[in-house]
Design a protein around this motif. Structure first.
Motif, PDB file in Angstrom:
ATOM      1  N   GLU A  16       0.813  -1.209   0.000  1.00  0.00           N
ATOM      2  CA  GLU A  16       0.000   0.000   0.000  1.00  0.00           C
ATOM      3  C   GLU A  16       0.852   1.266   0.000  1.00  0.00           C
ATOM      4  OE1 GLU A  16      -3.547   2.322   2.330  1.00  0.00           O
ATOM      5  OE2 GLU A  16      -2.365   0.855   3.430  1.00  0.00           O
ATOM      6  N   ILE A  17       0.507   2.169  -0.890  1.00  0.00           N
ATOM      7  CA  ILE A  17       1.071   3.513  -0.893  1.00  0.00           C
ATOM      8  C   ILE A  17       0.077   4.371  -0.127  1.00  0.00           C
ATOM      9  CG2 ILE A  17       1.740   5.494  -2.300  1.00  0.00           C
ATOM     10  CD1 ILE A  17       2.374   3.445  -4.555  1.00  0.00           C
ATOM     11  N   GLY A  18       0.469   4.806   1.063  1.00  0.00           N
ATOM     12  CA  GLY A  18      -0.426   5.554   1.925  1.00  0.00           C
ATOM     13  C   GLY A  18       0.153   6.890   2.336  1.00  0.00           C
ATOM     14  N   GLN A  19      -0.477   7.513   3.316  1.00  0.00           N
ATOM     15  CA  GLN A  19      -0.037   8.830   3.775  1.00  0.00           C
ATOM     16  C   GLN A  19       1.336   8.782   4.436  1.00  0.00           C
ATOM     17  OE1 GLN A  19      -3.752   9.668   5.946  1.00  0.00           O
ATOM     18  NE2 GLN A  19      -3.812  11.571   4.752  1.00  0.00           N
ATOM     19  N   ASP A  20       1.741   7.619   4.908  1.00  0.00           N
ATOM     20  CA  ASP A  20       3.060   7.502   5.529  1.00  0.00           C
ATOM     21  C   ASP A  20       4.158   7.122   4.533  1.00  0.00           C
ATOM     22  OD1 ASP A  20       2.189   4.876   5.158  1.00  0.00           O
ATOM     23  OD2 ASP A  20       3.212   4.153   6.962  1.00  0.00           O
ATOM     24  N   THR A  21       3.794   6.937   3.263  1.00  0.00           N
ATOM     25  CA  THR A  21       4.793   6.624   2.233  1.00  0.00           C
ATOM     26  C   THR A  21       5.571   7.891   1.900  1.00  0.00           C
ATOM     27  OG1 THR A  21       3.375   4.901   1.313  1.00  0.00           O
ATOM     28  CG2 THR A  21       5.166   5.715  -0.085  1.00  0.00           C
ATOM     29  N   VAL A  22       6.890   7.817   2.048  1.00  0.00           N
ATOM     30  CA  VAL A  22       7.758   8.966   1.814  1.00  0.00           C
ATOM     31  C   VAL A  22       8.304   8.932   0.391  1.00  0.00           C
ATOM     32  CG1 VAL A  22       9.866  10.149   2.568  1.00  0.00           C
ATOM     33  CG2 VAL A  22       8.363   9.065   4.262  1.00  0.00           C
ATOM     34  N   LEU A  23       8.814   7.776  -0.034  1.00  0.00           N
ATOM     35  CA  LEU A  23       9.322   7.641  -1.395  1.00  0.00           C
ATOM     36  C   LEU A  23       9.373   6.186  -1.801  1.00  0.00           C
ATOM     37  CD1 LEU A  23      12.637   6.764  -1.307  1.00  0.00           C
ATOM     38  CD2 LEU A  23      12.777   9.090  -0.515  1.00  0.00           C
ATOM     39  N   ILE A  24       9.479   5.978  -3.120  1.00  0.00           N
ATOM     40  CA  ILE A  24       9.591   4.642  -3.697  1.00  0.00           C
ATOM     41  C   ILE A  24      10.831   4.642  -4.575  1.00  0.00           C
ATOM     42  CG2 ILE A  24       8.504   2.897  -5.161  1.00  0.00           C
ATOM     43  CD1 ILE A  24       5.795   4.313  -4.423  1.00  0.00           C
ATOM     44  N   LEU A  25      11.745   3.722  -4.267  1.00  0.00           N
ATOM     45  CA  LEU A  25      12.997   3.625  -5.009  1.00  0.00           C
ATOM     46  C   LEU A  25      13.015   2.390  -5.896  1.00  0.00           C
ATOM     47  CD1 LEU A  25      15.786   4.216  -2.332  1.00  0.00           C
ATOM     48  CD2 LEU A  25      15.044   5.792  -4.097  1.00  0.00           C
ATOM     49  N   PRO A  26      13.681   2.486  -7.048  1.00  0.00           N
ATOM     50  CA  PRO A  26      13.959   1.269  -7.806  1.00  0.00           C
ATOM     51  C   PRO A  26      15.051   0.510  -7.054  1.00  0.00           C
ATOM     52  CG  PRO A  26      14.964   3.165  -8.876  1.00  0.00           C
ATOM     53  CD  PRO A  26      14.194   3.683  -7.705  1.00  0.00           C
ATOM     54  N   ASP A  27      14.953  -0.812  -7.028  1.00  0.00           N
ATOM     55  CA  ASP A  27      15.908  -1.619  -6.277  1.00  0.00           C
ATOM     56  C   ASP A  27      16.154  -2.914  -7.034  1.00  0.00           C
ATOM     57  OD1 ASP A  27      17.432  -2.108  -3.771  1.00  0.00           O
ATOM     58  OD2 ASP A  27      15.984  -3.741  -3.530  1.00  0.00           O
ATOM     59  N   TYR A  28      17.392  -3.100  -7.491  1.00  0.00           N
ATOM     60  CA  TYR A  28      17.741  -4.303  -8.247  1.00  0.00           C
ATOM     61  C   TYR A  28      18.214  -5.400  -7.305  1.00  0.00           C
ATOM     62  CZ  TYR A  28      17.417  -1.534 -12.479  1.00  0.00           C
ATOM     63  OH  TYR A  28      16.959  -0.750 -13.499  1.00  0.00           O
ATOM     64  N   ASP A  29      17.732  -6.620  -7.543  1.00  0.00           N
ATOM     65  CA  ASP A  29      18.185  -7.738  -6.715  1.00  0.00           C
ATOM     66  C   ASP A  29      19.477  -8.318  -7.278  1.00  0.00           C
ATOM     67  OD1 ASP A  29      17.502  -9.435  -8.851  1.00  0.00           O
ATOM     68  OD2 ASP A  29      15.656 -10.146  -7.903  1.00  0.00           O
ATOM     69  N   GLU A  30      19.972  -9.376  -6.656  1.00  0.00           N
ATOM     70  CA  GLU A  30      21.252  -9.981  -7.063  1.00  0.00           C
ATOM     71  C   GLU A  30      21.211 -10.599  -8.448  1.00  0.00           C
ATOM     72  OE1 GLU A  30      18.828 -12.901  -4.678  1.00  0.00           O
ATOM     73  OE2 GLU A  30      19.478 -10.846  -4.344  1.00  0.00           O
ATOM     74  N   HIS A  31      20.014 -10.801  -9.001  1.00  0.00           N
ATOM     75  CA  HIS A  31      19.864 -11.363 -10.347  1.00  0.00           C
ATOM     76  C   HIS A  31      19.634 -10.279 -11.394  1.00  0.00           C
ATOM     77  CE1 HIS A  31      19.683 -15.262  -8.410  1.00  0.00           C
ATOM     78  NE2 HIS A  31      18.685 -14.828  -7.652  1.00  0.00           N
ATOM     79  N   GLY A  32      19.650  -9.035 -10.974  1.00  0.00           N
ATOM     80  CA  GLY A  32      19.438  -7.924 -11.890  1.00  0.00           C
ATOM     81  C   GLY A  32      17.982  -7.608 -12.165  1.00  0.00           C
ATOM     82  N   CYS A  33      17.072  -8.206 -11.396  1.00  0.00           N
ATOM     83  CA  CYS A  33      15.646  -7.930 -11.572  1.00  0.00           C
ATOM     84  C   CYS A  33      15.263  -6.655 -10.824  1.00  0.00           C
ATOM     85  CB  CYS A  33      14.814  -9.091 -11.046  1.00  0.00           C
ATOM     86  SG  CYS A  33      15.041 -10.612 -11.970  1.00  0.00           S
ATOM     87  N   LEU A  34      14.482  -5.829 -11.487  1.00  0.00           N
ATOM     88  CA  LEU A  34      14.048  -4.573 -10.891  1.00  0.00           C
ATOM     89  C   LEU A  34      12.892  -4.801  -9.928  1.00  0.00           C
ATOM     90  CD1 LEU A  34      14.179  -1.486 -10.686  1.00  0.00           C
ATOM     91  CD2 LEU A  34      12.723  -1.375 -12.731  1.00  0.00           C
ATOM     92  N   ASN A  35      13.054  -4.324  -8.707  1.00  0.00           N
ATOM     93  CA  ASN A  35      12.040  -4.384  -7.666  1.00  0.00           C
ATOM     94  C   ASN A  35      11.859  -2.983  -7.101  1.00  0.00           C
ATOM     95  OD1 ASN A  35      11.616  -7.371  -7.516  1.00  0.00           O
ATOM     96  ND2 ASN A  35      13.793  -7.321  -7.058  1.00  0.00           N
TER      97      ASN A  35
END
Length: 193
Positions: A16-35
């Motif tokens: 959930e993206i709610g009122q307490d959500t400050v930011l959303i970052l792209p995050d790559y895992d060890e396999h190079g998949c974008l999360n």
């Protein structure tokens, strides 16, 4: 004939993206998949979903979509690159992208949690956040502030539209009575009623 891509709505409290959500970052895992990494006022959560898809899921859960939010923003602000989007108008949740939303490196900032911007060397900007944390983004302070101004403009115009519709309700001074005659196609005003 092309097949339609089936959309499966998988929403839970973590996503959930709610009122307490400050930011959303792209995050790559060890396999190079974008999360995604969602930073809230009280911590962070890793989500196995691209930021774009995470936001789209949140919007669909609320009865919209990323496409609808982008088109709605463009209809109000004009076609702009890097338009802010409204996640939840009633709760005042507006996200602004650090760059084009279609780019994998896009960081999404919640307007209500941006406190101040500071120019840094090398055309970078430090953004101070409401929880006492900060993030350094590529791009000038002026470009970040311009996106913030557009987000505030979007918020203001949406609130103005809401007030117009709420205040636009008025009682008719003259009542009307309508009837469609047998065999007729249109409704007509009845005289004397």
């Amino acid at each position: 004939m092309t097949k339609r891509k089936n959309f499966k709505l998988e929403m839970n409290m973590e996503k959930e993206i709610g009122q307490d959500t400050v930011l959303i970052l792209p995050d790559y895992d060890e396999h190079g998949c974008l999360n995604s990494m969602i930073y809230h006022t009280g911590g962070k959560i890793h989500i196995d979903s691209k930021p774009f898809d995470l936001i789209d899921t949140n919007l669909r859960f609320r009865g919209s979509s990323m496409r609808g939010a982008v088109e709605g923003s463009a209809a109000i602000l004009g076609k702009l690159n890097k338009n802010p989007i409204i996640i939840d108008r009633d709760k005042g949740i507006i996200l602004l992208p650090s760059q084009s939303a279609l780019l994998d490196g896009c960081v999404w900032l919640s307007l209500q949690h941006i406190m101040e911007c500071y120019s840094l060397e090398g055309n970078r900007t430090k953004v101070a956040l409401s929880n006492g944390c900060s993030i350094i983004l590529d791009g000038s302070k002026k470009s970040i502030q311009r996106r913030m101004e557009k987000a505030y403009e979007l918020q203001f115009k949406m609130e103005a539209q809401k007030r117009i519709f709420e205040n636009g309700k008025r009682v008719m001074e003259n009542a009307y009575h309508l009837e469609k005659q047998a065999g007729g196609v249109n409704y007509e005003h009845l005289a004397g009623e």
